[in-house]
Design an enzyme around this catalytic site. Structure first.
Site, PDB file in Angstrom:
ATOM      1  N   GLY A   1     -63.510  25.913 -32.320  1.00  0.00           N
ATOM      2  CA  GLY A   1     -63.946  27.660 -32.221  1.00  0.00           C
ATOM      3  C   GLY A   1     -63.308  28.279 -32.815  1.00  0.00           C
ATOM      4  O   GLY A   1     -61.452  28.326 -32.630  1.00  0.00           O
TER       5      GLY A   1
ATOM      6  N   HIS B   1     -50.809  34.429 -39.908  1.00  0.00           N
ATOM      7  CA  HIS B   1     -50.752  32.669 -40.748  1.00  0.00           C
ATOM      8  C   HIS B   1     -50.091  32.266 -41.567  1.00  0.00           C
ATOM      9  O   HIS B   1     -48.956  31.243 -41.251  1.00  0.00           O
ATOM     10  CB  HIS B   1     -52.190  32.159 -40.989  1.00  0.00           C
ATOM     11  CG  HIS B   1     -53.951  31.400 -40.104  1.00  0.00           C
ATOM     12  ND1 HIS B   1     -53.349  30.223 -39.945  1.00  0.00           N
ATOM     13  CD2 HIS B   1     -54.947  32.808 -39.684  1.00  0.00           C
ATOM     14  CE1 HIS B   1     -54.345  30.460 -39.176  1.00  0.00           C
ATOM     15  NE2 HIS B   1     -55.380  31.543 -39.192  1.00  0.00           N
TER      16      HIS B   1
END
Length: 164
Positions: free
Chosen positions: A8, A52
């Site tokens: 998820g 990220h």
């Protein structure tokens, strides 16, 4: 070696996939294929991308490619594709046959490839046709990737569980 990390949103998939790619690469620097099409002008996604980038620091060489993944993978190196969910969105207009051919082309490459895919199919069936197509495509793509990968991991709460 082909590896799939599936879970998820905010489950920790990217972090464990990055660790796997680094381990597979050994002394060579792996490539990070970023699939997000930055033309949407989404500031929240821009923040996610920045996080990220900071997380992976200089450990990877970044390649931005939103559709033609098999064309940017060269040689026998190690590649992390983050994420296949964005790639699915970018290729939603293409036929199932084209998508299947693109995935098969990736499977045939000699490189180590670590795939990241979001679990979007565990909720209710979406009301609109476009969203249903995306969820369906995500499910069929996940099945194809799981079948071709040597290892498959489900990630929840930052913990990985090997499925294959």
């Amino acid at each position: 070696m082909k590896v799939l990390y599936y879970g998820g949103q905010k489950s920790g998939k990217s972090r464990v996939a990055e660790q796997k790619a680094l381990a597979l690469a050994g002394s060579r620097k792996p490539c990070y294929i970023a699939t997000y099409d930055n033309s949407y002008g989404d500031s929240e996604m821009a923040e996610r991308i920045t996080k990220h980038q900071l997380q992976r620091k200089e450990s990877f060489t970044t390649i931005e490619e939103s559709v033609r993944l098999d064309e940017v993978i060269k040689g026998d190196g190690t590649y992390l594709i983050d994420c296949m969910s964005m790639w699915i969105l970018n290729t939603l207009h293409e036929s199932e046959e084209t998508i299947s051919a693109r995935i098969n082309a990736l499977a045939k490459l000699e490189a180590n490839i670590v795939f990241v895919l979001n679990d979007v199919g565990s909720g209710v069936i979406p009301m609109d046709a476009q969203s249903r197509k995306y969820v369906d495509r995500s499910g069929t793509t996940g099945q194809r990737l799981a079948a071709l990968c040597d290892e498959v991991y489900e990630v929840k709460l930052g913990l990985e569980r090997r499925l294959k």
